[in-house]
Design a protein around this motif. Structure first.
Motif, PDB file in Angstrom:
ATOM      1  N   ALA A  42       0.835  -1.210   0.000  1.00  0.00           N
ATOM      2  CA  ALA A  42       0.000   0.000   0.000  1.00  0.00           C
ATOM      3  C   ALA A  42       0.864   1.251   0.000  1.00  0.00           C
ATOM      4  N   LEU A  43       1.933   1.256   0.787  1.00  0.00           N
ATOM      5  CA  LEU A  43       2.835   2.413   0.816  1.00  0.00           C
ATOM      6  C   LEU A  43       3.470   2.644  -0.546  1.00  0.00           C
ATOM      7  N   SER A  44       3.895   1.582  -1.182  1.00  0.00           N
ATOM      8  CA  SER A  44       4.490   1.702  -2.516  1.00  0.00           C
ATOM      9  C   SER A  44       3.471   2.229  -3.516  1.00  0.00           C
ATOM     10  N   TYR A  45       2.265   1.679  -3.452  1.00  0.00           N
ATOM     11  CA  TYR A  45       1.212   2.121  -4.359  1.00  0.00           C
ATOM     12  C   TYR A  45       0.895   3.599  -4.157  1.00  0.00           C
ATOM     13  N   LEU A  46       0.768   4.013  -2.908  1.00  0.00           N
ATOM     14  CA  LEU A  46       0.482   5.420  -2.621  1.00  0.00           C
ATOM     15  C   LEU A  46       1.586   6.334  -3.135  1.00  0.00           C
ATOM     16  N   ALA A  47       2.826   5.952  -2.958  1.00  0.00           N
ATOM     17  CA  ALA A  47       3.941   6.776  -3.415  1.00  0.00           C
ATOM     18  C   ALA A  47       3.925   6.966  -4.927  1.00  0.00           C
ATOM     19  N   GLU A  48       3.467   5.965  -5.645  1.00  0.00           N
ATOM     20  CA  GLU A  48       3.457   6.030  -7.115  1.00  0.00           C
ATOM     21  C   GLU A  48       2.160   6.587  -7.689  1.00  0.00           C
ATOM     22  N   HIS A  49       1.063   6.465  -6.962  1.00  0.00           N
ATOM     23  CA  HIS A  49      -0.249   6.809  -7.515  1.00  0.00           C
ATOM     24  C   HIS A  49      -1.006   7.856  -6.695  1.00  0.00           C
ATOM     25  N   PHE A  50      -0.296   8.686  -5.941  1.00  0.00           N
ATOM     26  CA  PHE A  50      -0.973   9.637  -5.060  1.00  0.00           C
ATOM     27  C   PHE A  50      -1.789  10.673  -5.819  1.00  0.00           C
ATOM     28  N   THR A  51      -1.527  10.866  -7.110  1.00  0.00           N
ATOM     29  CA  THR A  51      -2.284  11.848  -7.886  1.00  0.00           C
ATOM     30  C   THR A  51      -3.623  11.287  -8.378  1.00  0.00           C
ATOM     31  N   GLU A  52      -3.823  10.009  -8.176  1.00  0.00           N
ATOM     32  CA  GLU A  52      -5.042   9.348  -8.638  1.00  0.00           C
ATOM     33  C   GLU A  52      -6.040   9.197  -7.489  1.00  0.00           C
ATOM     34  N   THR A  53      -7.252   8.837  -7.825  1.00  0.00           N
ATOM     35  CA  THR A  53      -8.242   8.518  -6.810  1.00  0.00           C
ATOM     36  C   THR A  53      -7.864   7.176  -6.194  1.00  0.00           C
ATOM     37  N   VAL A  54      -7.714   7.160  -4.886  1.00  0.00           N
ATOM     38  CA  VAL A  54      -7.312   5.948  -4.172  1.00  0.00           C
ATOM     39  C   VAL A  54      -8.308   5.722  -3.038  1.00  0.00           C
ATOM     40  N   THR A  55      -8.707   4.474  -2.861  1.00  0.00           N
ATOM     41  CA  THR A  55      -9.620   4.142  -1.773  1.00  0.00           C
ATOM     42  C   THR A  55      -8.945   3.166  -0.809  1.00  0.00           C
ATOM     43  N   MET A  83      -5.463   7.563   4.455  1.00  0.00           N
ATOM     44  CA  MET A  83      -5.916   8.777   3.777  1.00  0.00           C
ATOM     45  C   MET A  83      -5.140  10.005   4.261  1.00  0.00           C
ATOM     46  N   GLU A  84      -4.745  10.018   5.525  1.00  0.00           N
ATOM     47  CA  GLU A  84      -3.887  11.099   6.021  1.00  0.00           C
ATOM     48  C   GLU A  84      -2.522  11.046   5.331  1.00  0.00           C
ATOM     49  N   HIS A  85      -2.006   9.838   5.168  1.00  0.00           N
ATOM     50  CA  HIS A  85      -0.721   9.667   4.488  1.00  0.00           C
ATOM     51  C   HIS A  85      -0.829  10.129   3.036  1.00  0.00           C
ATOM     52  N   LEU A  86      -1.916   9.752   2.381  1.00  0.00           N
ATOM     53  CA  LEU A  86      -2.156  10.181   1.002  1.00  0.00           C
ATOM     54  C   LEU A  86      -2.212  11.705   0.924  1.00  0.00           C
ATOM     55  N   SER A  87      -2.908  12.333   1.841  1.00  0.00           N
ATOM     56  CA  SER A  87      -3.007  13.789   1.864  1.00  0.00           C
ATOM     57  C   SER A  87      -1.631  14.430   2.055  1.00  0.00           C
ATOM     58  N   GLN A  88      -0.808  13.859   2.937  1.00  0.00           N
ATOM     59  CA  GLN A  88       0.541  14.403   3.135  1.00  0.00           C
ATOM     60  C   GLN A  88       1.383  14.310   1.865  1.00  0.00           C
TER      61      GLN A  88
END
Length: 143
Positions: A42-55, A83-88
């Motif tokens: 999940a951390l890897s995915y967020l780092a690469e795809h944070f500009t996309e809609t993520v649930t 979601m807080e991590h995504l926002s950061q």
């Protein structure tokens, strides 16, 4: 005098934000225990795809965990929700864009994954301590 105080405050807030971001990045690169291992996808995915809609559902599926167990593991491992991590991640990218480009705040917000400018402005102010326009203005003026 008030202008200099505002600039100093803004720069201090930026420094604190950047230091906190570095600490969060280190923490997410070194998640503790089995929870940390479980949420790495999940951390890897967020780092690469944070500009996309993520649930949360997408992230928990990547980790092969139930949604509730994923949320528990993520919070215990990183100290914040997914979601807080995504926002950061998004706000950190916005700070870089605000200080490094002349693009509009609306364009930067959209590029960082925010579909709603008002929400972007609210999240930015909550995390950084000033509006995106104030941040850009403070960064542009040398101390």
């Amino acid at each position: 005098m008030a202008r200099a105080d505002l600039l100093l405050k803004s720069e201090l807030l930026r420094l604190i934000y950047l230091l906190e971001g570095d600490a969060a990045a280190v923490q997410s690169r070194r998640p503790e225990g089995s929870d940390g291992h479980a949420i790495r996808p999940a951390l890897s995915y967020l780092a690469e795809h944070f500009t996309e809609t993520v649930t949360v559902e997408q992230l928990s599926a990547r980790c092969n965990l139930s949604k509730s167990h994923f949320m528990f593991c993520f919070k215990r491992s990183t100290g914040m929700s997914a979601m807080e991590h995504l926002s950061q991640l998004r706000i950190r990218a916005a700070c870089e864009a605000l200080s490094g480009t002349g693009r509009s705040v609306a364009e930067i917000a959209a590029d960082c994954g925010y579909n709603n400018l008002s929400n972007f402005n609210r999240q930015f102010k909550r995390q950084v301590g000033c509006s995106p326009a104030q941040y850009r203005k403070a960064i542009a003026r040398p101390g």
